[in-house]
Structure formats: structure tokens, C-alpha cells
Design a protein around this motif. Structure first.
Motif, PDB file in Angstrom:
ATOM      1  N   ALA A 150       0.826  -1.202   0.000  1.00 33.29           N
ATOM      2  CA  ALA A 150       0.000   0.000   0.000  1.00 33.29           C
ATOM      3  C   ALA A 150       0.865   1.260   0.000  1.00 33.29           C
ATOM      4  O   ALA A 150       0.552   2.247  -0.681  1.00 33.29           O
ATOM      5  CB  ALA A 150      -0.936  -0.010   1.207  1.00 33.29           C
ATOM      6  N   PHE A 151       1.968   1.232   0.737  1.00 30.34           N
ATOM      7  CA  PHE A 151       2.854   2.399   0.750  1.00 30.34           C
ATOM      8  C   PHE A 151       3.484   2.632  -0.623  1.00 30.34           C
ATOM      9  O   PHE A 151       3.725   3.782  -1.021  1.00 30.34           O
ATOM     10  CB  PHE A 151       3.949   2.237   1.808  1.00 30.34           C
ATOM     11  CG  PHE A 151       3.638   2.916   3.101  1.00 30.34           C
ATOM     12  CD1 PHE A 151       3.461   4.289   3.166  1.00 30.34           C
ATOM     13  CD2 PHE A 151       3.509   2.175   4.269  1.00 30.34           C
ATOM     14  CE1 PHE A 151       3.164   4.927   4.365  1.00 30.34           C
ATOM     15  CE2 PHE A 151       3.219   2.801   5.477  1.00 30.34           C
ATOM     16  CZ  PHE A 151       3.042   4.183   5.526  1.00 30.34           C
ATOM     17  N   ASP A 152       3.768   1.575  -1.351  1.00 28.54           N
ATOM     18  CA  ASP A 152       4.372   1.738  -2.673  1.00 28.54           C
ATOM     19  C   ASP A 152       3.481   2.597  -3.571  1.00 28.54           C
ATOM     20  O   ASP A 152       3.953   3.521  -4.243  1.00 28.54           O
ATOM     21  CB  ASP A 152       4.624   0.369  -3.302  1.00 28.54           C
ATOM     22  CG  ASP A 152       5.441   0.467  -4.576  1.00 28.54           C
ATOM     23  OD1 ASP A 152       6.460   1.190  -4.592  1.00 28.54           O
ATOM     24  OD2 ASP A 152       5.070  -0.187  -5.573  1.00 28.54           O
ATOM     25  N   ILE A 153       2.184   2.320  -3.571  1.00 27.57           N
ATOM     26  CA  ILE A 153       1.289   3.103  -4.425  1.00 27.57           C
ATOM     27  C   ILE A 153       0.998   4.472  -3.816  1.00 27.57           C
ATOM     28  O   ILE A 153       0.804   5.464  -4.532  1.00 27.57           O
ATOM     29  CB  ILE A 153      -0.017   2.334  -4.712  1.00 27.57           C
ATOM     30  CG1 ILE A 153      -0.804   3.003  -5.847  1.00 27.57           C
ATOM     31  CG2 ILE A 153      -0.883   2.233  -3.476  1.00 27.57           C
ATOM     32  CD1 ILE A 153      -0.124   2.953  -7.184  1.00 27.57           C
ATOM     33  N   MET A 154       0.994   4.576  -2.482  1.00 32.09           N
ATOM     34  CA  MET A 154       0.728   5.882  -1.869  1.00 32.09           C
ATOM     35  C   MET A 154       1.883   6.851  -2.105  1.00 32.09           C
ATOM     36  O   MET A 154       1.665   8.041  -2.369  1.00 32.09           O
ATOM     37  CB  MET A 154       0.465   5.722  -0.373  1.00 32.09           C
ATOM     38  CG  MET A 154      -0.884   5.110  -0.037  1.00 32.09           C
ATOM     39  SD  MET A 154      -2.282   5.935  -0.849  1.00 32.09           S
ATOM     40  CE  MET A 154      -2.041   7.647  -0.369  1.00 32.09           C
ATOM     41  N   LEU A 155       3.130   6.379  -2.017  1.00 31.21           N
ATOM     42  CA  LEU A 155       4.261   7.251  -2.339  1.00 31.21           C
ATOM     43  C   LEU A 155       4.237   7.612  -3.820  1.00 31.21           C
ATOM     44  O   LEU A 155       4.574   8.738  -4.199  1.00 31.21           O
ATOM     45  CB  LEU A 155       5.574   6.577  -1.963  1.00 31.21           C
ATOM     46  CG  LEU A 155       5.789   6.264  -0.472  1.00 31.21           C
ATOM     47  CD1 LEU A 155       7.206   5.732  -0.239  1.00 31.21           C
ATOM     48  CD2 LEU A 155       5.540   7.480   0.398  1.00 31.21           C
ATOM     49  N   THR A 156       3.811   6.660  -4.654  1.00 31.18           N
ATOM     50  CA  THR A 156       3.664   6.961  -6.083  1.00 31.18           C
ATOM     51  C   THR A 156       2.616   8.053  -6.289  1.00 31.18           C
ATOM     52  O   THR A 156       2.783   8.939  -7.135  1.00 31.18           O
ATOM     53  CB  THR A 156       3.259   5.691  -6.849  1.00 31.18           C
ATOM     54  OG1 THR A 156       4.338   4.756  -6.804  1.00 31.18           O
ATOM     55  CG2 THR A 156       2.934   6.007  -8.304  1.00 31.18           C
TER      56      THR A 156
END
Length: 245
Positions: A150-156
Motif C-alpha cells: 500500500a505504501f508503494d502506491i501511496m508514495l507513487t
């Protein structure tokens, strides 16, 4: 120019997009099917049904899967659309989700996705969700790998706000406290630095007022022409028959 090039017309005998304007992946039950499967996934790990009920459910689910398998296009018959024909532009969080309908975190058409609901609230990209029981790791807690994804897409998403979207180079997390299942959480993400080749972003996960996880990511900086080229190559490779590779 769109970040995601237009899809080719459907071959004879294969249906084209039928969803509403701006949502070509939607309509004809695809999102509804994802919702139903998502519910079934949660019930698979929570329902205390007797063995005969579980066996009957497994039989019926298997029969439905077999029915749908008959509608999967043959390998090499043409590219399969996984993205919408539109850009993910700064200030357009709805467009980010719309451009990635099959994403594993925010995609409304992917039953594995919770999905996380993203909004752009300057200077933050914000994600809201409650992770249900099938995302559990330690008893009562959200699995760490789920949080990392989830963090991968949120930072994206934060990078998109800054006009600096690109693939992940590295992602590191610090798990400060357990994140509990079935309780609302809030992701916050922001860009801390941009260079010619890299974008640096940070984020945190809150449950109530408590920070449970912190994240840092580094992303490659790509211009839109390179992103479009990556999508064209992906579609081209999927279109080739196995014996031509």
C-alpha cells in the motif's frame, strides 16, 4: 498527451469497452464481480460454517471459475487492457485510480485490492481504508507485506502530485506499532526531494492519532514519453504468440 496510449480496437468476435465515459473497464458487472469476490475472500477466512457448507461453497465457486475461464482470450490473440486511456495528472486523485483499475492496491476491478481510496490534499497524498481479516498477519494485525504494498502506491501518488511519477527503486518501512485489522487507517505521503534522476518520498500510516508505520521511498524519474514507451512495449509483448518470442 495521455500517459496511457489508446487501446486498439477489439478484434472481430471480441467485445470492446462498454463502460461509461472515462471508465471503459467498468460496466457489465466487472466491478460488481470484484466486490463479490472480495467479500468471498473475507468470508473464506472468517465464516465458521460446517464442513458440508464449505464443501458446497467450494464446488459452486469452482464451477463459476470454470465458466469464466471459458471467456479468457487465447494466448497471443491480442493485448489485454489493464490501464485506462487517460493520464494520471497532478490534482486528479480520481484519475489515478481510474488509470489503474486492476491495481493490486487501489484497483476497483481487482478483488485483491481493499481498495485504498486515494485523495490529493495538498501537500499530501492521502489514502483511507479498513483492512479486513484476509489481510491479517499476526493475530488481529494487518500483514506487514500488505502495508508495504500500500505504501508503494501511496508514495507513487505523492509523486504524481509533484509531476514525478516513475518506477520504484527502493522502499523501506519502519513498523512502530501494530496496525489492527477492521479499523480505519489513514496513509499520508509527500515528496521530500527531486533530482534529475530520482524522486524521494516519505509517508506514514495512522490509526486514530497513532503513527503505526513510517516509510521512505526512492523512485526513478521518467518523462511521459518513456512511460508511454513502456506501456507500448508491454502491450506488444502480450500481443506476440509464444512461438514468436
Amino acid at each position: 498527451m495521455s500517459e496511457y496510449p489508446a487501446e486498439p480496437a477489439a478484434p472481430p468476435g471480441r467485445p470492446g469497452p462498454t463502460g461509461p465515459p472515462g471508465r471503459p473497464w467498468s460496466g457489465n458487472g466487472r466491478e460488481e464481480l470484484a466486490d463479490a469476490v472480495r467479500r468471498l475472500m473475507a468470508l473464506t477466512v472468517t465464516a465458521a460454517a460446517p464442513p458440508e457448507v464449505l464443501a458446497d461453497a467450494a464446488r459452486r465457486a469452482g464451477a463459476l471459475a470454470g465458466e469464466l475461464e471459458g471467456h479468457v482470450p487465447p494466448a497471443g490473440s491480442g493485448p489485454v487492457a489493464r490501464y485506462a486511456d487517460q493520464s494520471a495528472m497532478p490534482q486528479e486523485a480520481v484519475t489515478l485510480a481510474a488509470a489503474m483499475p486492476f491495481d493490486v492496491v487501489i484497483g476497483s476491478c481487482n478483488p485483491v485490492a481493499p481498495p485504498v481510496e486515494v485523495s490529493f490534499e495538498q501537500p499530501l497524498a492521502v489514502g483511507r481504508v479498513s483492512f479486513t481479516a484476509h489481510y491479517e498477519g499476526a493475530p488481529g494485525c494487518v500483514h506487514g507485506a500488505v502495508i508495504a504494498g500500500a505504501f508503494d502506491i501511496m508514495l507513487t501518488a505523492a509523486n504524481v502530485m509533484a509531476g514525478a511519477a516513475g518506477p520504484t527503486v527502493s522502499l523501506s518501512l519502519r513498523y512502530r506499532k501494530p496496525t489492527l485489522i477492521d479499523q480505519p487507517v489513514r496513509f499520508e505521503a509527500w515528496v521530500t526531494e527531486r533530482t534529475a534522476r530520482r524522486t524521494h518520498s516519505r509517508g506514514r500510516l495512522l490509526q486514530g492519532e497513532v503513527v503505526t508505520v513510517e516509510a521512505e521511498g526512492v523512485f526513478a524519474t521518467l518523462d511521459r514519453s518513456r512511460i508511454e514507451s513502456m506501456h507500448r512495449r508491454g502491450r506488444s509483448s502480450r500481443a506476440r504468440r509464444p512461438d514468436s518470442i
